[in-house]
Design a protein around this motif. Sequence first.
Motif, PDB file in Angstrom:
ATOM      1  N   ALA A  37      53.469  42.523  46.157  1.00  9.51           N
ATOM      2  CA  ALA A  37      53.516  42.494  47.618  1.00  9.51           C
ATOM      3  C   ALA A  37      52.630  41.363  48.139  1.00  9.51           C
ATOM      4  O   ALA A  37      51.787  40.828  47.426  1.00  9.51           O
ATOM      5  CB  ALA A  37      53.035  43.826  48.185  1.00  9.51           C
ATOM      6  N   GLU A  38      52.837  41.021  49.413  1.00  8.49           N
ATOM      7  CA  GLU A  38      52.004  40.009  50.033  1.00  8.49           C
ATOM      8  C   GLU A  38      50.542  40.422  49.921  1.00  8.49           C
ATOM      9  O   GLU A  38      50.193  41.575  50.159  1.00  8.49           O
ATOM     10  CB  GLU A  38      52.384  39.855  51.509  1.00  8.49           C
ATOM     11  CG  GLU A  38      51.661  38.724  52.186  1.00  8.49           C
ATOM     12  CD  GLU A  38      52.110  38.514  53.618  1.00  8.49           C
ATOM     13  OE1 GLU A  38      51.293  38.014  54.399  1.00  8.49           O
ATOM     14  OE2 GLU A  38      53.250  38.873  53.943  1.00  8.49           O
ATOM     15  N   GLY A  39      49.712  39.487  49.535  1.00  6.54           N
ATOM     16  CA  GLY A  39      48.293  39.769  49.387  1.00  6.54           C
ATOM     17  C   GLY A  39      47.875  40.122  47.975  1.00  6.54           C
ATOM     18  O   GLY A  39      46.693  40.230  47.694  1.00  6.54           O
ATOM     19  N   SER A  40      48.836  40.300  47.071  1.00  5.02           N
ATOM     20  CA  SER A  40      48.443  40.560  45.687  1.00  5.02           C
ATOM     21  C   SER A  40      48.360  39.227  44.950  1.00  5.02           C
ATOM     22  O   SER A  40      49.049  38.272  45.289  1.00  5.02           O
ATOM     23  CB  SER A  40      49.435  41.500  44.985  1.00  5.02           C
ATOM     24  OG  SER A  40      50.694  40.882  44.827  1.00  5.02           O
ATOM     25  N   THR A  41      47.486  39.156  43.997  1.00  3.40           N
ATOM     26  CA  THR A  41      47.336  37.946  43.208  1.00  3.40           C
ATOM     27  C   THR A  41      47.849  38.210  41.796  1.00  3.40           C
ATOM     28  O   THR A  41      47.862  39.355  41.348  1.00  3.40           O
ATOM     29  CB  THR A  41      45.855  37.514  43.125  1.00  3.40           C
ATOM     30  OG1 THR A  41      45.106  38.549  42.501  1.00  3.40           O
ATOM     31  CG2 THR A  41      45.273  37.207  44.493  1.00  3.40           C
ATOM     32  N   PRO A  42      48.262  37.167  41.100  1.00  2.00           N
ATOM     33  CA  PRO A  42      48.642  37.371  39.699  1.00  2.00           C
ATOM     34  C   PRO A  42      47.454  37.918  38.915  1.00  2.00           C
ATOM     35  O   PRO A  42      46.301  37.726  39.289  1.00  2.00           O
ATOM     36  CB  PRO A  42      49.010  35.967  39.223  1.00  2.00           C
ATOM     37  CG  PRO A  42      49.422  35.256  40.467  1.00  2.00           C
ATOM     38  CD  PRO A  42      48.513  35.811  41.548  1.00  2.00           C
ATOM     39  N   ILE A  43      47.749  38.579  37.854  1.00  2.00           N
ATOM     40  CA  ILE A  43      46.730  39.234  37.033  1.00  2.00           C
ATOM     41  C   ILE A  43      45.984  38.202  36.197  1.00  2.00           C
ATOM     42  O   ILE A  43      46.592  37.329  35.584  1.00  2.00           O
ATOM     43  CB  ILE A  43      47.399  40.283  36.127  1.00  2.00           C
ATOM     44  CG1 ILE A  43      48.065  41.353  36.992  1.00  2.00           C
ATOM     45  CG2 ILE A  43      46.405  40.875  35.155  1.00  2.00           C
ATOM     46  CD1 ILE A  43      49.008  42.255  36.231  1.00  2.00           C
ATOM     47  N   LEU A  44      44.660  38.308  36.193  1.00  2.18           N
ATOM     48  CA  LEU A  44      43.826  37.523  35.283  1.00  2.18           C
ATOM     49  C   LEU A  44      43.668  38.344  34.013  1.00  2.18           C
ATOM     50  O   LEU A  44      43.362  39.539  34.085  1.00  2.18           O
ATOM     51  CB  LEU A  44      42.449  37.269  35.891  1.00  2.18           C
ATOM     52  CG  LEU A  44      42.399  36.456  37.176  1.00  2.18           C
ATOM     53  CD1 LEU A  44      40.978  36.449  37.721  1.00  2.18           C
ATOM     54  CD2 LEU A  44      42.871  35.043  36.923  1.00  2.18           C
ATOM     55  N   SER A  45      43.851  37.724  32.855  1.00  2.00           N
ATOM     56  CA  SER A  45      43.686  38.468  31.602  1.00  2.00           C
ATOM     57  C   SER A  45      43.222  37.540  30.505  1.00  2.00           C
ATOM     58  O   SER A  45      43.361  36.317  30.603  1.00  2.00           O
ATOM     59  CB  SER A  45      45.007  39.144  31.203  1.00  2.00           C
ATOM     60  OG  SER A  45      46.004  38.177  30.931  1.00  2.00           O
ATOM     61  N   GLY A  46      42.670  38.124  29.459  1.00  2.00           N
ATOM     62  CA  GLY A  46      42.198  37.345  28.324  1.00  2.00           C
ATOM     63  C   GLY A  46      41.303  38.163  27.441  1.00  2.00           C
ATOM     64  O   GLY A  46      41.337  39.391  27.457  1.00  2.00           O
ATOM     65  N   TRP A  47      40.459  37.464  26.678  1.00  2.00           N
ATOM     66  CA  TRP A  47      39.519  38.160  25.805  1.00  2.00           C
ATOM     67  C   TRP A  47      38.208  37.405  25.737  1.00  2.00           C
ATOM     68  O   TRP A  47      38.150  36.207  25.956  1.00  2.00           O
ATOM     69  CB  TRP A  47      40.096  38.412  24.428  1.00  2.00           C
ATOM     70  CG  TRP A  47      40.478  37.215  23.581  1.00  2.00           C
ATOM     71  CD1 TRP A  47      41.577  36.435  23.723  1.00  2.00           C
ATOM     72  CD2 TRP A  47      39.780  36.712  22.445  1.00  2.00           C
ATOM     73  NE1 TRP A  47      41.617  35.486  22.746  1.00  2.00           N
ATOM     74  CE2 TRP A  47      40.526  35.628  21.940  1.00  2.00           C
ATOM     75  CE3 TRP A  47      38.609  37.070  21.795  1.00  2.00           C
ATOM     76  CZ2 TRP A  47      40.132  34.897  20.824  1.00  2.00           C
ATOM     77  CZ3 TRP A  47      38.214  36.342  20.681  1.00  2.00           C
ATOM     78  CH2 TRP A  47      38.966  35.281  20.207  1.00  2.00           C
ATOM     79  N   LEU A  48      37.162  38.164  25.488  1.00  2.00           N
ATOM     80  CA  LEU A  48      35.809  37.625  25.369  1.00  2.00           C
ATOM     81  C   LEU A  48      35.235  38.042  24.025  1.00  2.00           C
ATOM     82  O   LEU A  48      35.525  39.137  23.537  1.00  2.00           O
ATOM     83  CB  LEU A  48      34.908  38.176  26.483  1.00  2.00           C
ATOM     84  CG  LEU A  48      35.350  37.928  27.929  1.00  2.00           C
ATOM     85  CD1 LEU A  48      34.435  38.687  28.884  1.00  2.00           C
ATOM     86  CD2 LEU A  48      35.345  36.456  28.246  1.00  2.00           C
ATOM     87  N   SER A  49      34.407  37.173  23.441  1.00  2.00           N
ATOM     88  CA  SER A  49      33.685  37.536  22.222  1.00  2.00           C
ATOM     89  C   SER A  49      32.370  36.773  22.177  1.00  2.00           C
ATOM     90  O   SER A  49      32.243  35.711  22.792  1.00  2.00           O
ATOM     91  CB  SER A  49      34.525  37.237  20.971  1.00  2.00           C
ATOM     92  OG  SER A  49      34.526  35.863  20.657  1.00  2.00           O
ATOM     93  N   GLU A  50      31.408  37.307  21.478  1.00  2.00           N
ATOM     94  CA  GLU A  50      30.083  36.695  21.392  1.00  2.00           C
ATOM     95  C   GLU A  50      30.131  35.309  20.756  1.00  2.00           C
ATOM     96  O   GLU A  50      29.375  34.431  21.128  1.00  2.00           O
ATOM     97  CB  GLU A  50      29.116  37.594  20.610  1.00  2.00           C
ATOM     98  CG  GLU A  50      28.745  38.870  21.335  1.00  2.00           C
ATOM     99  CD  GLU A  50      27.927  38.646  22.590  1.00  2.00           C
ATOM    100  OE1 GLU A  50      27.204  37.642  22.699  1.00  2.00           O
ATOM    101  OE2 GLU A  50      28.021  39.490  23.495  1.00  2.00           O
ATOM    102  N   ASN A  51      31.012  35.097  19.785  1.00  2.00           N
ATOM    103  CA  ASN A  51      31.064  33.815  19.076  1.00  2.00           C
ATOM    104  C   ASN A  51      31.921  32.770  19.760  1.00  2.00           C
ATOM    105  O   ASN A  51      31.883  31.601  19.372  1.00  2.00           O
ATOM    106  CB  ASN A  51      31.584  34.024  17.648  1.00  2.00           C
ATOM    107  CG  ASN A  51      30.579  34.769  16.802  1.00  2.00           C
ATOM    108  OD1 ASN A  51      29.402  34.448  16.789  1.00  2.00           O
ATOM    109  ND2 ASN A  51      31.046  35.787  16.104  1.00  2.00           N
ATOM    110  N   THR A  52      32.716  33.149  20.738  1.00  2.00           N
ATOM    111  CA  THR A  52      33.626  32.184  21.353  1.00  2.00           C
ATOM    112  C   THR A  52      33.468  32.078  22.860  1.00  2.00           C
ATOM    113  O   THR A  52      33.464  30.990  23.398  1.00  2.00           O
ATOM    114  CB  THR A  52      35.098  32.539  21.038  1.00  2.00           C
ATOM    115  OG1 THR A  52      35.378  33.839  21.543  1.00  2.00           O
ATOM    116  CG2 THR A  52      35.381  32.479  19.551  1.00  2.00           C
TER     117      THR A  52
END
Length: 180
Positions: free
Chosen positions: A81-96
């Motif tokens: 709907a108007e006002g929604s943004t695409p989803i941010l996604s990914g992964w995090l790790s201590e070494n990267t």
Amino acid sequence: MAMRRAATIGLILVAGIALAGCTGEPSGSPSGPASGSPSPSASTPAPTSTGDAADADEALLPIPADEIRDWAETAVPSTGAEGSTPILSGWLSENTSPHQKTLLQSQEAGAYQAQLACRGDGTITLTVGELDEEQPSAEPIVCANETIAFDVTTAATGMQIVMDLEGAPAIYALSLQRMS
């Protein structure tokens, strides 16, 4: 493994081209690419360090890295709907990439309903605030293998989203829906 890495790098390059002109500002330890725009694309950060440590971190993810985007669309679905943004996604790790900062420079000021989902054995701390704030004024959201809904309000155009990881690698998905 080389094929998966090539596919991931290809996704990052496509997302990077789509987000040309946006500002990402990694700080601290080497981090995966941060992206931001008025309508950010879902992307999975590729590890910035190479070698065995990055591969070992990727192997600890709860799902394969190339499946994170599909998972994100079900974990924190965007209404479209108007006002929604695409989803941010990914992964995090201590070494990267234990620290990621995303700047949404053209995000309209206002009140938003946000959803953060994270999976894995690590803990992600998320803060959201105005672009020019050194430290976001809102209380941090701590996510440990769960989905959390919370409110975000900004008074000026633009928003910064900061994620920090503690512990084992974890995946994340974040959606924002502007409130009427």
